[in-house]
Design a protein around this motif. Structure first.
Motif, short mmCIF file in Angstrom:
data_model
loop_
_atom_site.label_atom_id
_atom_site.label_comp_id
_atom_site.label_asym_id
_atom_site.label_seq_id
_atom_site.Cartn_x
_atom_site.Cartn_y
_atom_site.Cartn_z
N ALA A 104 47.05 44.51 55.34
CA ALA A 104 47.30 45.82 55.62
C ALA A 104 46.09 46.55 56.34
N MET A 105 44.88 46.19 55.66
CA MET A 105 43.63 46.55 55.99
C MET A 105 43.33 46.54 57.49
N ASN A 106 43.37 45.13 57.88
CA ASN A 106 42.81 44.66 59.04
C ASN A 106 43.77 44.91 60.28
N PHE A 107 45.18 44.79 59.83
CA PHE A 107 45.97 44.72 60.87
C PHE A 107 46.59 45.87 61.17
N PHE A 108 46.60 47.17 60.06
CA PHE A 108 47.31 48.14 60.39
C PHE A 108 46.29 49.46 59.95
N TRP A 109 45.58 49.46 58.83
CA TRP A 109 44.90 50.68 58.44
C TRP A 109 43.83 50.86 59.33
N THR A 110 43.02 49.86 59.49
CA THR A 110 41.74 50.17 60.36
C THR A 110 41.95 50.26 61.69
N PRO A 111 43.04 49.73 62.47
CA PRO A 111 43.44 49.96 63.77
C PRO A 111 44.01 51.36 63.91
N GLY A 112 44.59 51.99 62.99
CA GLY A 112 45.34 53.11 63.07
C GLY A 112 44.64 54.36 62.68
N HIS A 113 43.37 53.92 61.90
CA HIS A 113 42.50 55.00 61.34
C HIS A 113 43.32 55.60 60.28
N ILE A 114 43.87 54.75 59.31
CA ILE A 114 44.86 55.53 58.34
C ILE A 114 43.81 54.76 56.96
N TYR A 115 44.05 55.83 55.84
CA TYR A 115 43.36 55.40 54.53
C TYR A 115 44.34 55.13 53.78
N SER A 116 44.03 54.15 52.92
CA SER A 116 44.94 53.63 51.89
C SER A 116 45.09 54.31 50.79
N SER A 117 45.68 53.88 49.60
CA SER A 117 45.52 54.76 48.43
C SER A 117 44.66 53.94 47.64
N GLY A 118 44.61 54.98 46.37
CA GLY A 118 43.51 54.60 45.27
C GLY A 118 42.25 54.12 45.70
N TYR A 119 41.51 53.22 45.16
CA TYR A 119 40.16 52.75 45.23
C TYR A 119 40.15 52.05 46.66
N GLY B 120 53.70 54.89 40.56
CA GLY B 120 53.87 55.23 41.99
C GLY B 120 53.49 56.95 42.04
N ASN B 121 54.00 57.69 40.93
CA ASN B 121 53.76 59.10 41.14
C ASN B 121 52.16 59.35 40.54
N VAL B 122 51.64 58.55 39.79
CA VAL B 122 50.19 58.80 39.20
C VAL B 122 49.41 58.64 40.59
N ASN B 123 50.05 57.36 41.46
CA ASN B 123 48.92 57.36 42.75
C ASN B 123 49.15 58.46 43.77
N ILE B 124 50.23 59.07 43.74
CA ILE B 124 50.40 60.20 44.67
C ILE B 124 49.41 61.31 44.30
N LEU B 125 49.09 61.62 42.92
CA LEU B 125 48.62 62.78 42.39
C LEU B 125 47.14 62.53 42.91
N PHE B 126 46.52 61.22 42.41
CA PHE B 126 45.38 60.85 42.71
C PHE B 126 44.95 60.97 44.12
N ASN B 127 45.77 60.69 45.08
CA ASN B 127 45.56 60.36 46.48
C ASN B 127 45.78 61.50 47.17
N VAL B 128 46.08 62.70 46.67
CA VAL B 128 45.79 64.05 47.53
C VAL B 128 44.23 64.17 47.91
N PHE B 129 43.57 63.65 47.34
CA PHE B 129 41.95 63.90 47.65
C PHE B 129 41.87 62.96 49.01
N ILE B 130 42.42 61.85 49.06
CA ILE B 130 42.13 60.84 50.25
C ILE B 130 42.91 61.33 51.46
N VAL B 131 44.09 61.85 51.35
CA VAL B 131 44.71 62.77 52.38
C VAL B 131 43.52 63.78 53.04
#
Length: 292
Positions: A30-45, A160-171
Motif C-alpha cells: 500500500a505504501m510503496n505501490f500506491f500512497w507514495t506515488p500518489g502523494h497520499i497519506y495513510s491512516s493512523g501512525y 473504524g470510526n475511531v480511526n476516522i476521528l483521529f485522522n482529521v489531523f492527517i487530512v
C-alpha cells in the motif's frame, strides 16, 4: 494432554507470526505501490510517520524515514497494550510493526500509477484488509488499532470510526503538504481503509437476535453450547395466525459468530422465526473474549 496443548500453542504462535508477516506485506505494498506515488497519506501512525518524513526532509538537515518513524511512534502504544490489553497481543504487535517497518524500508516504490484517486482507494483497500485480518487473528498493527481497542472497550465505538476521528489531523496535514486536492484524496483513502477494517474485523460488529420459537429449552441449550452468550427469555407469546403458544428469546452475537449461531439454530429449531439487526452501542454487561 500437555503435549497436545503445547502443539496447539505452537501452531497458534506460528499462525500469528505468519499473519504479522502478511500484514507487513500489505502495508508495504500500500505504501510503496500506491500512497507514495500518489502523494497520499495513510491512516493512523503510518500517516503520521509519512508526515514526519515529509516535514523532516523539507525543514530539517536530516530525514526521518517513514519506516523508522513508524516503529518509534509505536513504542508508547506497546507499553499501553502490555498494560491494558495483553502480553501475547503486545509481543505479536511488536513483531507486526517491526516487520512492517522493515518491509516498507526494503520494498522499493513501484509507480504503477500516479492517479491520486486510484492510489487512495486501492491503498486504503490493501491496508484495510491487512489490518482487519490481523485484528481478526488476534494481533494488532499498533498505533490507532491499540487505541481503538482500548477506547471501544470503554465507549463501544468501532475501531473504524475511531480511526476516522483521529485522522482529521492527517487530512489537514496532507492539504498543507501537497495541496488541498490531496487532502481530499487522502480523506477518501482514510474512509475506504476504515470501512474495509470494519468489514474484515467482524468480531467487533454486534448483532441483536430475536428468536420466536416453540422449543425454547432446546434453542437456549444449543445456542449456549455453541456460543458463550446470555439469553433473555420472554414467555407467554402467541402466534396471531394459529394462536400457538410461543416463547421469544433475545441475545446479542458478533457477526464473526454468525456461522456458529446458524448451526445452533439448525440443530435445535430450524422452523423458528429469527430476526437479526445491527447494534450501534451496548450499555451494560456484555461478555467479549479477551485478547491475550
Amino acid at each position: 494432554m500437555d503435549d497436545v496443548r503445547q502443539l496447539f500453542e505452537r501452531h497458534e504462535y506460528l499462525a500469528k507470526a505468519s499473519m504479522a508477516f502478511c500484514y507487513a506485506i500489505t502495508v508495504s505494498v500500500a505504501m510503496n505501490f500506491f500512497w507514495t506515488p500518489g502523494h497520499i497519506y495513510s491512516s493512523g501512525y503510518t500517516g503520521i510517520s509519512q508526515l514526519i518524513d515529509t516535514m523532516s526532509s523539507r525543514y530539517l538537515p536530516f530525514t526521518i524515514p517513514t519506516a523508522i518513524g513508524l516503529f518509534l511512534l509505536n513504542i508508547p502504544t506497546f507499553i499501553l497494550a502490555w498494560k491494558q490489553i495483553g502480553h501475547q497481543f503486545t509481543v505479536f504487535t511488536v513483531i507486526a510493526v517491526f516487520l512492517a517497518s522493515f518491509m516498507i524500508k526494503t520494498l522499493q516504490p513501484v509507480y504503477l500509477t500516479k492517479d491520486p484517486i486510484i492510489c487512495a482507494i486501492f491503498g486504503g483497500v490493501v491496508n484495510g484488509f491487512g489490518t482487519g485480518l490481523s485484528l481478526k487473528n488476534g494481533i494488532s498493527t499498533g498505533g490507532l488499532d491499540i487505541l481503538g481497542i482500548v477506547i471501544r472497550r470503554k465507549t463501544g465505538r468501532t475501531i473504524g470510526n475511531v480511526n476516522i476521528l483521529f485522522n482529521v489531523f492527517i487530512v489537514i496535514a496532507a492539504g498543507l503538504a501537497y495541496g488541498w486536492p490531496y487532502a481530499f484524496y487522502s480523506a477518501i483513502g482514510l474512509v475506504v481503509n476504515a470501512k474495509v477494517i470494519d468489514l474484515t474485523y467482524t468480531r467487533q460488529q454486534l448483532l441483536q437476535v430475536m428468536i420466536v420459537t416453540e422449543r425454547p429449552k432446546s434453542v437456549t441449550d444449543s445456542v449456549q453450547n455453541h456460543l458463550r452468550r446470555g439469553i433473555t427469555i420472554i414467555h407467554g407469546a402467541e402466534g396471531a395466525y394459529n394462536h400457538a403458544k410461543k416463547t421469544v428469546l433475545f441475545t446479542v452475537v458478533s457477526r464473526y459468530e454468525m456461522g456458529e449461531f446458524e448451526e445452533a439454530m439448525n440443530e435445535s429449531d430450524p422452523d423458528a422465526f429469527t430476526t437479526i439487526s445491527p447494534i450501534t452501542k451496548i450499555i451494560g454487561r456484555f461478555w467479549e473474549p479477551k485478547v491475550k
